[in-house]
Design a protein around this motif. Structure first.
Motif, PDB file in Angstrom:
ATOM      1  N   THR A  49      73.727  41.218   5.247  1.00  0.00           N
ATOM      2  CA  THR A  49      73.303  40.893   6.739  1.00  0.00           C
ATOM      3  C   THR A  49      73.639  41.885   7.718  1.00  0.00           C
ATOM      4  O   THR A  49      74.787  42.260   7.699  1.00  0.00           O
ATOM      5  N   ALA A  50      72.629  42.193   8.639  1.00  0.00           N
ATOM      6  CA  ALA A  50      73.106  43.109   9.671  1.00  0.00           C
ATOM      7  C   ALA A  50      72.616  42.416  11.116  1.00  0.00           C
ATOM      8  O   ALA A  50      71.285  41.855  11.056  1.00  0.00           O
ATOM      9  N   ILE A  51      73.257  42.347  12.179  1.00  0.00           N
ATOM     10  CA  ILE A  51      72.925  41.490  13.289  1.00  0.00           C
ATOM     11  C   ILE A  51      72.436  42.695  14.158  1.00  0.00           C
ATOM     12  O   ILE A  51      73.153  43.732  14.481  1.00  0.00           O
ATOM     13  N   ASP A  52      71.096  42.600  14.685  1.00  0.00           N
ATOM     14  CA  ASP A  52      70.417  43.336  15.736  1.00  0.00           C
ATOM     15  C   ASP A  52      70.890  42.942  17.176  1.00  0.00           C
ATOM     16  O   ASP A  52      71.555  43.716  18.027  1.00  0.00           O
ATOM     17  N   HIS A  53      70.779  41.877  17.321  1.00  0.00           N
ATOM     18  CA  HIS A  53      71.269  41.221  18.629  1.00  0.00           C
ATOM     19  C   HIS A  53      71.518  39.591  18.524  1.00  0.00           C
ATOM     20  O   HIS A  53      71.086  39.144  17.719  1.00  0.00           O
ATOM     21  N   TYR A  54      72.660  39.062  19.079  1.00  0.00           N
ATOM     22  CA  TYR A  54      72.978  37.691  18.946  1.00  0.00           C
ATOM     23  C   TYR A  54      73.554  37.188  20.246  1.00  0.00           C
ATOM     24  O   TYR A  54      74.988  37.424  20.497  1.00  0.00           O
ATOM     25  N   ASP A  55      72.743  36.586  21.101  1.00  0.00           N
ATOM     26  CA  ASP A  55      73.154  36.305  22.358  1.00  0.00           C
ATOM     27  C   ASP A  55      73.299  34.686  22.604  1.00  0.00           C
ATOM     28  O   ASP A  55      72.237  34.001  22.755  1.00  0.00           O
ATOM     29  N   ALA A  56      74.350  34.051  22.160  1.00  0.00           N
ATOM     30  CA  ALA A  56      74.724  32.738  21.914  1.00  0.00           C
ATOM     31  C   ALA A  56      74.798  31.987  23.093  1.00  0.00           C
ATOM     32  O   ALA A  56      75.743  31.715  23.681  1.00  0.00           O
ATOM     33  N   ARG A  57      73.707  31.709  23.855  1.00  0.00           N
ATOM     34  CA  ARG A  57      73.690  31.087  25.133  1.00  0.00           C
ATOM     35  C   ARG A  57      72.357  30.581  25.010  1.00  0.00           C
ATOM     36  O   ARG A  57      71.354  30.815  24.697  1.00  0.00           O
TER      37      ARG A  57
END
Length: 159
Positions: A49-57
């Motif tokens: 798994t690779a995260i491109d973007h993860y804006d947890a809001r």
């Protein structure tokens, strides 16, 4: 700690997933919103798994890809609804291989002594969408993810 329970009632466009983890709620929650931890447990064991973007809001978007041993990539994306907290995370989820089939996932974390019960309710747009997801080997991915999350939590608690 415990095995994953997956419930998909006939005729109802949802799946309910429950599992207990031998870790505090804050730690189980952190493993869900920290991209460095998320990539260590999310998905079947053989995928990377690779995260491109993860804006947890609230309103934040996320996207990750998973690559199989043959080099095929699979993309997933969604939007957070409400601010994620140790009580709950609400987000949409869409597999890019089947665009337009969005589901809503609500993950709750309930602490019971030394364990945390993680319960995920996935609401699909139709029973057909739910059945296609279940038929796509979702169960193996969910079970592998739970086992891998157990391993990550054990390492974090060991120090």
């Amino acid at each position: 700690m415990s095995k994953t329970q997956i419930t998909a009632e006939p005729g109802i466009p949802q799946v309910i997933i429950a599992r207990d983890f031998g870790a505090p709620r804050d730690l189980v929650y952190r493993a869900h919103i920290d991209p460095e931890l998320l990539v260590q447990w999310l998905g079947p064991r053989e995928l990377v798994t690779a995260i491109d973007h993860y804006d947890a809001r609230n309103g934040g978007i996320w996207r990750y890809t998973q690559k199989d041993p043959q080099g095929h990539q699979y993309g997933f994306h969604g939007v957070f609804h409400g601010d994620p907290s140790p009580e709950a995370i609400v987000q949409t989820f869409e597999f890019e291989g089947v665009p337009g089939h969005v589901c809503l996932q609500t993950v709750t974390f309930t602490e019971h002594g030394d364990t945390t019960r993680m319960r995920t309710v996935v609401a699909f747009q139709s029973v057909e969408d739910r059945d296609q997801m279940v038929a796509s080997d979702m169960e193996r991915g969910v079970r592998d993810s739970g086992d891998r999350l157990d391993e990550v939590l054990a390492k974090l608690q060991a120090g």
